[in-house]
Design an enzyme around this catalytic site. Structure first.
Site, PDB file in Angstrom:
ATOM      1  N   PRO A   1       0.809  -1.213   0.000  1.00  0.00           N
ATOM      2  CA  PRO A   1       0.000   0.000   0.000  1.00  0.00           C
ATOM      3  C   PRO A   1       0.847   1.270   0.000  1.00  0.00           C
ATOM      4  CG  PRO A   1      -0.852  -1.599   1.568  1.00  0.00           C
ATOM      5  CD  PRO A   1       0.470  -2.124   1.094  1.00  0.00           C
ATOM      6  N   GLU A   2       0.531   2.174  -0.927  1.00  0.00           N
ATOM      7  CA  GLU A   2       1.219   3.455  -1.001  1.00  0.00           C
ATOM      8  C   GLU A   2       0.194   4.562  -0.766  1.00  0.00           C
ATOM      9  OE1 GLU A   2       3.993   3.892  -4.239  1.00  0.00           O
ATOM     10  OE2 GLU A   2       4.306   1.737  -4.375  1.00  0.00           O
TER      11      GLU A   2
ATOM     12  N   LYS B   1       1.981   7.383   3.911  1.00  0.00           N
ATOM     13  CA  LYS B   1       1.639   5.979   4.117  1.00  0.00           C
ATOM     14  C   LYS B   1       1.064   5.705   5.504  1.00  0.00           C
ATOM     15  CE  LYS B   1       5.218   4.387   0.936  1.00  0.00           C
ATOM     16  NZ  LYS B   1       6.352   3.473   0.742  1.00  0.00           N
TER      17      LYS B   1
END
Length: 428
Positions: free
Chosen positions: A2-3, A62
């Site tokens: 996940p970014e 993030k």
């Protein structure tokens, strides 16, 4: 992993299903890494959250956070495989927000906490009961409590140690600010973008997309860019991150000209190209695999090292600074597979095959001595020397392995004169 866009997706669903609701129960599942690495525990988290009203949800790069009607609040990081799941709606970005008839398992596996809310009326609207779960199979996520005022959460650790967010901090991350950052450092520009202490939220594919659109080579040193190149980099940084967040990381909504649409066929020469025919190659910068388009991303000044793309051994391209920088950024940027592992496996098989030929007189002894560090090293060196090894097996001296690991001392004593062990004893 996940970014910035995927985290924006999580925040969207937290606001939709959890904000302005009272948490009836919170069950934490103890994990001395996910909680313990940041000085928290599942029990502390459960006690702090249960009975609280959720007042907000937000993000910085993030990281994302949930605030309550009173302190402490929670700041979380998804790591590589973390995600937030909801019992009432599928939220995975890879599903492309498509209706599915498949009923997902609930409660899900690998939970770190499970929150439950009763049905209630909020702002005149009926809201159904909901369960929310934080999952993480690889345990690289982080869950912590922060004791501060809700509006000061970004002024406290860990958020205060991270750089500005390209989307919510546009008033900070200006062209001039970026120019000053680039010019006071001398590192490959991609390594600079990936360092969360510089800029929050940029991960591997996002950095590659930014540099492709800015027509900048990822290895070029950050302090070598002119005003025009910095302006292109700033515009691409803002545009890519904003689009990723606004589309909630749904890649079907990304522009068709984006590199991200075509970068995943590494090693497939016929398909690893853009629609216009430009080739995509992969190289390693700052310890990370990078996708670039050589026809577009030219080197205009000093670079960290010239590499030949897919034909270059990734191990030789990893700079030491990149490895230090990766550990400094909370281990969050590990979404590309390294090319080193297959090479190591192949080499191991080759060494074992040569070892078997050298010591063909005893298969059992060969297996055991192959585990010895000294024998393995000598065999690897012999493999580089050529075919001479096979004609003179005595020079590899495998008998040491017999003495120390394979054959007990008392069995060696009656060895007949002229054996390899006796020969060495006489010469010594």
């Amino acid at each position: 992993m996940p970014e910035i866009g995927e985290v924006a997706r999580i925040v969207h669903y937290l606001r939709k299903h959890l904000v302005n609701r009272t948490i009836k129960s919170c069950q934490g599942f103890e994990d001395n890494i996910v909680y313990g690495k940041v000085g928290c525990s599942a029990d502390e988290f459960s006690k702090a959250v249960e009975g609280r009203t959720v007042t907000g949800a937000g993000q910085q790069g993030k990281y994302f956070y949930v605030t309550f009607d009173r302190a402490p609040h929670s700041v979380m990081h998804l790591g590589m495989t973390g995600w937030i799941k909801f019992s009432v709606e599928e939220t995975g970005y890879y599903k492309q927000a498509k209706e599915s008839t498949v009923v997902e398992e609930w409660p899900p596996k690998y939970m770190k906490w499970l929150i439950k809310c009763d049905a209630e009326k909020v702002d005149g609207q009926d809201r159904e009961p909901v369960e929310v779960a934080f999952i993480d199979a690889r345990r690289l996520a982080r869950i912590r409590l922060v004791d501060c005022d809700a509006d000061k959460i970004r002024d406290n650790s860990p958020l205060k140690e991270n750089g500005p967010d390209p989307v919510i901090d546009k008033h900070i991350l200006t062209v001039d600010w970026l120019a000053a950052l680039l010019r006071r450092k001398k590192v490959p520009v991609k390594a600079l973008l990936l360092d969360q202490a510089n800029i929050s939220g940029v991960g591997n594919w996002v950095a590659d997309e930014i540099l492709y659109q800015a027509r900048i080579h990822p290895e070029q040193y950050s302090n070598t860019f002119g005003d025009e190149e910095i302006k292109r980099l700033h515009d691409a940084l803002t545009s890519v991150c904003t689009t990723a967040c606004e589309t909630l990381a749904d890649s079907k909504q990304f522009p068709e000209h984006w590199l991200m649409k075509y970068r995943w066929d590494k090693g497939k020469k016929d398909s690893n190209v853009l629609p216009n025919g430009d080739k995509i190659v992969h190289l390693t910068v700052g310890g990370r695999t990078s996708a670039i388009v050589p026809n577009v991303q030219k080197k205009t000044a000093a670079v960290a090292g010239d590499v030949d793309g897919d034909e270059q051994d990734d191990r030789k391209a990893k700079p030491v600074k990149g490895r230090k920088r990766k550990s400094k950024a909370d281990q969050e940027d590990e979404d590309e597979e390294e090319e080193v592992l297959p090479a190591k496996k192949d080499r191991s098989k080759k060494v074992k095959a040569e070892k078997a030929e050298v010591n063909g007189d005893s298969a059992a002894a060969s297996k055991k001595t192959a585990r010895g560090k000294k024998v393995k090293t000598e065999t690897a060196e012999d493999a580089d020397a050529g075919a001479d090894v096979k004609t003179e097996p005595e020079e590899t001296k495998p008998a040491k392995g017999k003495k120390t690991k394979a054959t007990p001392e008392k069995e060696v004593k009656p060895a007949t004169p002229g054996s390899r062990r006796s020969s060495r004893n006489k010469s010594g």
